[in-house]
Design a protein around this motif. Structure first.
Motif, mmCIF file in Angstrom:
data_model
loop_
_atom_site.group_PDB
_atom_site.id
_atom_site.type_symbol
_atom_site.label_atom_id
_atom_site.label_comp_id
_atom_site.label_asym_id
_atom_site.label_seq_id
_atom_site.Cartn_x
_atom_site.Cartn_y
_atom_site.Cartn_z
ATOM 1 N N LEU A 11 35.653 40.985 19.441
ATOM 2 C CA LEU A 11 36.211 42.311 19.198
ATOM 3 C C LEU A 11 35.873 43.257 20.347
ATOM 4 N N ILE A 12 34.642 43.219 20.803
ATOM 5 C CA ILE A 12 34.210 44.106 21.889
ATOM 6 C C ILE A 12 34.923 43.769 23.193
ATOM 7 N N ILE A 13 34.936 42.490 23.555
ATOM 8 C CA ILE A 13 35.531 42.134 24.852
ATOM 9 C C ILE A 13 37.047 42.296 24.836
ATOM 10 N N SER A 14 37.678 42.134 23.670
ATOM 11 C CA SER A 14 39.129 42.325 23.602
ATOM 12 C C SER A 14 39.488 43.779 23.871
ATOM 13 N N LEU A 15 38.694 44.700 23.329
ATOM 14 C CA LEU A 15 38.932 46.120 23.595
ATOM 15 C C LEU A 15 38.696 46.439 25.068
ATOM 16 N N MET A 16 37.689 45.822 25.663
ATOM 17 C CA MET A 16 37.419 46.025 27.081
ATOM 18 C C MET A 16 38.566 45.524 27.946
ATOM 19 N N VAL A 17 39.031 44.326 27.653
ATOM 20 C CA VAL A 17 40.080 43.712 28.466
ATOM 21 C C VAL A 17 41.386 44.484 28.350
ATOM 22 N N MET A 18 41.732 44.916 27.126
ATOM 23 C CA MET A 18 43.021 45.568 26.907
ATOM 24 C C MET A 18 43.051 47.018 27.363
ATOM 25 N N SER A 19 41.893 47.632 27.560
ATOM 26 C CA SER A 19 41.874 49.022 28.017
ATOM 27 C C SER A 19 42.306 49.094 29.472
ATOM 28 N N PRO A 20 42.994 50.181 29.871
ATOM 29 C CA PRO A 20 43.444 50.304 31.268
ATOM 30 C C PRO A 20 42.277 50.247 32.241
ATOM 31 N N GLY A 21 42.466 49.537 33.329
ATOM 32 C CA GLY A 21 41.392 49.398 34.306
ATOM 33 C C GLY A 21 41.910 48.871 35.630
ATOM 34 N N PRO A 22 41.009 48.632 36.572
ATOM 35 C CA PRO A 22 41.410 48.169 37.904
ATOM 36 C C PRO A 22 42.154 46.836 37.909
ATOM 37 N N ASN A 23 41.822 45.927 36.979
ATOM 38 C CA ASN A 23 42.489 44.625 36.958
ATOM 39 C C ASN A 23 43.980 44.762 36.687
ATOM 40 N N GLY A 24 44.321 45.580 35.693
ATOM 41 C CA GLY A 24 45.731 45.810 35.385
ATOM 42 C C GLY A 24 46.456 46.513 36.522
ATOM 43 N N ALA A 25 45.783 47.492 37.146
ATOM 44 C CA ALA A 25 46.388 48.196 38.275
ATOM 45 C C ALA A 25 46.644 47.246 39.440
ATOM 46 N N LEU A 26 45.742 46.298 39.635
ATOM 47 C CA LEU A 26 45.935 45.309 40.699
ATOM 48 C C LEU A 26 47.187 44.480 40.457
ATOM 49 N N LEU A 27 47.416 44.089 39.210
ATOM 50 C CA LEU A 27 48.611 43.309 38.887
ATOM 51 C C LEU A 27 49.874 44.127 39.110
ATOM 52 N N LEU A 28 49.819 45.415 38.798
ATOM 53 C CA LEU A 28 50.969 46.286 39.031
ATOM 54 C C LEU A 28 51.263 46.426 40.521
ATOM 55 N N LYS A 29 50.239 46.285 41.332
ATOM 56 C CA LYS A 29 50.436 46.336 42.780
ATOM 57 C C LYS A 29 51.007 45.030 43.317
ATOM 58 N N THR A 30 50.557 43.911 42.756
ATOM 59 C CA THR A 30 50.884 42.600 43.318
ATOM 60 C C THR A 30 52.233 42.069 42.866
ATOM 61 N N VAL A 31 52.464 42.051 41.549
ATOM 62 C CA VAL A 31 53.622 41.325 40.997
ATOM 63 C C VAL A 31 54.966 41.867 41.474
ATOM 64 N N PRO A 32 55.214 43.194 41.461
ATOM 65 C CA PRO A 32 56.543 43.664 41.875
ATOM 66 C C PRO A 32 56.903 43.307 43.307
ATOM 67 N N VAL A 33 55.914 43.183 44.181
ATOM 68 C CA VAL A 33 56.180 42.903 45.591
ATOM 69 C C VAL A 33 56.089 41.421 45.905
ATOM 70 N N SER A 34 55.025 40.764 45.410
ATOM 71 C CA SER A 34 54.759 39.375 45.795
ATOM 72 C C SER A 34 55.261 38.351 44.794
ATOM 73 N N GLY A 35 55.544 38.782 43.559
ATOM 74 C CA GLY A 35 56.038 37.852 42.557
ATOM 75 C C GLY A 35 54.970 37.387 41.574
ATOM 76 N N LYS A 36 55.420 36.683 40.538
ATOM 77 C CA LYS A 36 54.515 36.277 39.465
ATOM 78 C C LYS A 36 53.474 35.265 39.913
ATOM 79 N N LYS A 37 53.841 34.370 40.810
ATOM 80 C CA LYS A 37 52.898 33.351 41.260
ATOM 81 C C LYS A 37 51.649 34.003 41.873
ATOM 82 N N HIS A 38 51.860 35.033 42.671
ATOM 83 C CA HIS A 38 50.737 35.731 43.282
ATOM 84 C C HIS A 38 49.958 36.533 42.236
#
Length: 212
Positions: A11-38
């Motif tokens: 329960l604790i780690i799920s809330l941590m993972v799902m909350s907005p953070g640098p990991n999600g922002a990194l994916l928003l930077k990578t996927v639109p330009v480099s694609g899903k594989k990256h």
């Protein structure tokens, strides 16, 4: 470990993972330009970082880092600088793209320039240098370990639960971002997304640098 301990930890780690953070922002930077594989390479790096955090916690190195104010400040500063670098890189990339290029062309160009290993290391460093994750593995993580039996086995069981949930959550993000990228029909929208993502990364850089 009993089922109550595992459920509470999940329960604790799920809330941590799902909350907005640098990991999600990194994916928003990578996927639109480099694609899903990256993007998936980012995710693998993020997951690997959880095992490094867990290993540091098990062997007491996280406690040494956090107990030393100067050392913790250095780690925090490195993390903030790294996120700031990613943010500035995203903003520069947004404004340096020729306006006549399509999104498909942008992705093809980025694919030829960026290696999957680079995305893996971006994910690894983004998660590894996040002091909030380090503090969690120092302060909260040991409370769930059964020191009466095999502490190492208990630790890595919990880390695996954390890593698997993160892998599922962020992989779903990569898939959804990849699908939504098709709606970016013009370089102008692409520029806007990268600019916003870069700004978000800079915000997280500031937050990490100023966290007490």
């Amino acid at each position: 470990m009993d089922i109550y301990t595992i459920f509470t930890f999940f329960l604790i780690i799920s809330l941590m993972v799902m909350s907005p953070g640098p990991n999600g922002a990194l994916l928003l930077k990578t996927v639109p330009v480099s694609g899903k594989k990256h993007g998936y390479a980012n995710v693998i790096g993020v997951v690997a970082a959880f095992y490094l955090h867990g290993t540091l916690s098990v062997f007491g190195l996280s406690a040494i880092i956090v107990s030393s104010a100067n050392l913790f400040f250095i780690i925090k500063l490195i993390g903030a600088i790294y996120l700031g670098y990613l943010g500035i890189k995203a903003i520069i990339s947004a404004f340096n793209q020729p306006k006549s290029l399509t999104i498909a062309t942008l992705q093809k160009t980025e694919h030829s320039q960026k290696k999957l290993s680079s995305c893996f290391w971006e994910g690894l460093l983004t998660n590894l240098l996040n002091p909030k994750v380090s503090i969690f593995y120092l302060a909260a993580f040991p409370q769930f370990i059964n020191f009466q039996s095999n502490a190492v086995a208990s630790s890595y069981t919990l880390v695996t639960i954390h890593a698997l949930f993160a892998a599922l959550w962020f992989s779903a993000m990569v898939f959804l971002i990849g699908k939504s990228t098709s709606f970016l029909k013009s370089p102008r929208k692409h520029m806007l997304l990268q600019s916003v993502t870069g700004t978000v990364l800079l915000w997280f850089s500031y937050r990490i640098a100023t966290v007490k």
